[in-house]
Each structure stands twice: as C-alpha cells, then as structure tokens.
Design an enzyme around this catalytic site. Structure first.
Site: not given
Length: 352
Positions: A17, A161, A263
């Site tokens: 989280h 990211r 990812e």
C-alpha cells in the site's frame, strides 16, 4: 493541490500500500501538488522511508487493540487540526477503512479518493481506483459507491513507477535459454516464499544462470536470505529503487501477485506467481487464464518440489516463455503512452 494520503505498512500488512502510494505521490508532486501521509506506527511501518522520499508523514500511535476506524478518523482529524493543515482531497489505500471513516473525514476534507481491489465494502468517495484485471471488473463496484463516483477500473489506470514508463523500457524477450532469474516476493514476504525458492534452487542445475534475489527492509528473514545468497554467490538486493532495471535484465521472474506482477507483465517479463494474499487470487487467476503468467496457486499449497519442477520446465521451454511475454504485453497494452496519466487527470479535474 493539497493532498493527504492515508495508508499503512507493517510486517503483517506488507509494504504494498505504501509503495503504491509513494509512486502516486511522486506523480502528484510532479504536477505541483503538496502531499502529506498519515500512517500508524505499526510494527514494520515505513514512516522513515516516506520521510526519506521528501514527504511529511503524520504518525498515529501503535494500536494495542483491534483497528477501530471511527477512532482512526477522529485521531486523523485531530492531527490535522493540531498541525493547522487543510487538504483538497484525501486518498485512502487501506482495507480496513470504508464509508464510516470517509463520512467522518469528509467534514474536514471535501473530496475523497479510494484505492481498492477487494470490492467488499461500501465507500463514500468521489473517485474509486481499482487498477486490476478481473472477470466482470467493470461492474464490481456498482452497488458500493455513490452514483456520481468516477470509477477508474482496469489496467489502463495502473500506477507504475516512472522507470517503467521510460522510452524503450519494454523488453523484447527473444526465444533463448534462461540466463538471468529474478526473485522478488514483495517488501516483507510475510509467507516466506523467498526462502522456499532458495531451497528449490539448491536442487536445480544452475550452470551459467545469474540469480538475483530482492527483499525489502521489512523482511523478517533478511539476514538469513543474505547469508544464503552469499553462500551460493547469488546477487542480493535490499529495498532498491531500480527494480525495473533488474526486470529488464531478467529472462524469468518468480514472485507474488499484486502490483509487481503487473509491472513484470508491462515489461513482458515471464513470471511464475505464488498467491500470498486473498486479494491477489482473482487477478492472478485472470492473468494466468489470459496466458500472461504461470500461476502456482495459494502459497500454503506450493511446495519446494513444485518450484523445482516449474523452474526446470521454464528452463527447458524458452519458446513457452516467449509466448508468455507476448501475451503479458498485450494484456497491459505496453505500447500505449500517456502524456498525463489518466488517474492524475481525474484528480486534476475534480479539483478544478
């Protein structure tokens, strides 16, 4: 934009989280937002990491009793009042918070965004983000959020990211023998899957195979894993911020479900998944059915022998891994680029 994030980390909850919210906070900061966190000081909290990233982290005391969201909301409001802070929106990434907390905090913060993937409780929110891929994902929240809520559902809204969005980061996996193996089961790895894989690797011929093991600071077995890696001459990494670079080098990964699974899929990295939390089951099963990953199933049922068999199978079948890579990139639409991420756009629009 004055933005507050409410999320927690612990050895039991894991770090997912907070890591997701740090990614989100970085994206918001680039748009000129001021971002604060409110976190409870649970065992294994990541308040220090948040502050090291340049964010203010308002700390709630450690709980000795069961989580009480009414008390949590009151303590949060008192923190804001004591520090003289006002916010335009609060972003909540917390499985124990629902409409009860949200209605209490709305008295001080006019806009509310919820990040969720369970679809098991009602929310009083203006934006709902569920960045996962499930069967019938478009309708899961229809009866759980207000009619006017902006529902951001599916992999289109995945928060990655910046390193994953950089030009030419998408891997072109050629049909070749495995040379680089990446193991990462999240920051805390509460079910101890990393050690299980290390035991499996003891039974596999690893000639000319580079092994990379990644753990977080909150991993309770960090020292044990480090020593095992040193003994076997494996590469060992702790709490890194360049995981995408290791994924680019890898030919195969072993890890858990959740954001890190997506990812790997985004980069076209073939993956063997162990489900370590209930909220990972449905999305991992859906990704496996699509052909984007191999799903070993629930962690308690995954044995060292299972891992030995599936790793050997992967080593012997690079053509299967090539097809998995293609399917993973198709599912994530890795070729689509956004000037402004659609989740950021949604926040900007609601605050205009």
């Amino acid at each position: 934009m004055q933005i507050l994030i409410r999320a927690d980390a612990s050895t039991e909850i894991g770090s997912g989280h907070i890591m997701r919210c740090l990614t989100f906070a970085d994206m918001l900061r680039k748009e000129g937002a001021t971002v604060y966190f409110v976190c409870r000081e649970l065992k294994g909290h990541l308040c220090g990491l948040i502050e090291a990233k340049g964010y203010h982290c308002l700390r709630l005391p450690h709980l000795k009793q069961t989580f009480d969201q009414q008390k949590d909301a009151q303590e949060t409001l008192l923190l804001l009042e004591f520090n003289g802070l006002k916010f335009d929106i609060v972003i909540i990434d917390h499985y124990l918070i629902d409409s009860l907390w949200e209605q209490a905090v709305r008295t001080a913060i006019p806009n509310i965004m919820v990040i969720d993937d369970l679809a098991n409780r009602k929310h009083d929110c203006d934006i709902l983000l569920d960045q996962n891929y499930f069967k019938n994902f478009e309708i899961r929240y229809d009866d759980l959020v207000p009619t006017g809520c902006n529902k951001l559902l599916g992999l289109k809204y995945l928060l990655l990211r910046p390193e994953f969005y950089e030009e030419n980061t998408v891997i072109d996996k050629k049909c070749k023998p495995i040379q680089d193996l990446l193991i990462f089961y999240g920051g805390s790895d509460p079910t101890n899957e990393t050690v299980k894989v290390l035991e499996a690797l003891d039974q596999i011929k690893l000639t000319d195979l580079t092994i990379r093991i990644v753990v977080g600071l909150s991993n309770a077995n960090l020292k044990l894993i480090e020593n095992r890696c040193r003994d076997r001459n494996f590469h060992f990494y702790v709490q890194i911020d360049y995981l995408a670079q290791l994924m680019k080098k890898a030919d195969l990964a072993l890890g858990a479900g959740g954001v890190t699974m997506w990812e790997r899929c985004y980069l076209g990295l073939p993956s063997i998944i162990t489900v370590v939390a209930e909220n990972q089951k449905a999305s991992t099963e859906a990704a496996a059915k699509y052909g984007a990953v191999w799903n070993l199933g629930w962690h308690e049922n995954v044995t060292v022998s299972n891992l030995v068999d599936i790793i050997n199978n992967a080593i012997e079948n690079p053509d299967v891994l090539k097809n998995m890579s293609i399917k993973a990139k198709q599912l994530l639409k890795s070729d689509v680029k956004y000037r402004t991420h659609p989740v950021i756009e949604a926040i900007i629009n609601i605050l205009r």
